[in-house]
Design a protein around this motif. Structure first.
Motif: not given
Length: 264
Positions: A131-134, A163-167, A169-174, A203-208
């Motif tokens: 979350g937050g800035g890119a 939004s950064p998670q698309y191209e 950053r790899a996103m971590m969603y809690s 996005g293409p790389y993400a964790w929950l």
């Protein structure tokens, strides 16, 4: 490495609260690397040593190691920097200029370390986007990127093309409630909402999952996490109904009604 923890006193890792450990005017148990150092030792700058000899030694370079956890940060704006104990920088005697210089040097060294880590085919928790800035550093204690109190505004921002998670950053969603204290991973009170929001914005790389909640805990793994939702067919967007967001997947339609905090 902490003012709060001094190894082996009173036992083990050691929570050394006063007056048990009285080091006078100098805080106990604190050591730091000087990321601003320009001294050459054995032909290496600090950055050379930090990356080549410390991080990517025979252990870090091993094919058995796929990732890292880089704890603690330098920050001009964080009162806990560089530790989890308040006013550490003041106790050490750092001026604002010192802290600014160390933060800039630490950032440069970490940027170089990130590049090396990627080139080695490895990853680190702190390279995740929580979350937050890119360019934000991945947080140890993340909270859900979409919250009930700001659901529509959060989704509007996360569904945007930039939004950064698309191209980037790899996103971590809690899972909710998130954070590092008070959360019980054996219970997922907002599972439906968290899963829907994750599928809407990933996005293409993400964790929950969870941030740091400690060891020796029971982590619930519900059946919903094993279902095949297919591939996303586009990004999420608000529907004709205000506050309701949707995203088409090849094997599912995912929606979130921010008005009721439920997936329709």
């Amino acid at each position: 490495h902490s003012q709060e923890q001094t190894p082996d006193y009173p036992s083990g890792d050691g929570d050394c609260a006063g007056p048990a450990c009285d080091c006078g005017s100098v805080p106990c148990g604190m050591y730091l690397w000087n990321h601003s150092s320009d001294v050459i030792v054995n032909g290496q700058t600090f950055q050379d040593w930090f990356i080549d000899s410390y991080m990517f030694n025979e252990v870090g370079s091993s094919p058995l190691v796929s990732g890292f956890f880089w704890d603690d940060i330098w920050s001009v704006d964080d009162p806990f920097s560089p530790d989890l104990w308040p006013n550490t920088s003041t106790d050490i005697g750092l001026t604002t200029a010192d802290l600014e210089q160390l933060t800039a040097s630490w950032t440069a060294n970490m940027d170089a370390l990130k590049e090396r880590t990627i080139s080695e085919g490895k990853f680190a928790w702190q390279m995740l986007w929580t979350g937050g800035g890119a360019n934000n550093y991945g947080g140890t204690c993340p909270t859900p990127l979409v919250k009930e109190s700001s659901c529509a505004a959060d989704l509007e921002a996360l569904c945007a093309d930039d939004s950064p998670q698309y191209e980037q950053r790899a996103m971590m969603y809690s899972f909710g409630p998130g954070g590092c204290s008070g959360a019980d991973p054996s219970s997922l009170p907002d599972l439906e909402a968290d899963l829907a929001n994750f599928l809407l914005v990933r996005g293409p790389y993400a964790w929950l999952g969870h941030g740091w909640l400690g060891c020796s805990k029971d982590y619930l793994y519900p059946d919903e996490l094993s279902k095949d939702y297919g591939e996303p067919m586009g990004q999420c967007a608000e529907t004709e109904t205000p506050g309701v967001y949707a995203r088409e997947w090849s094997k599912a339609t995912v929606q979130m009604d921010c008005n009721t905090w439920t997936p329709p």
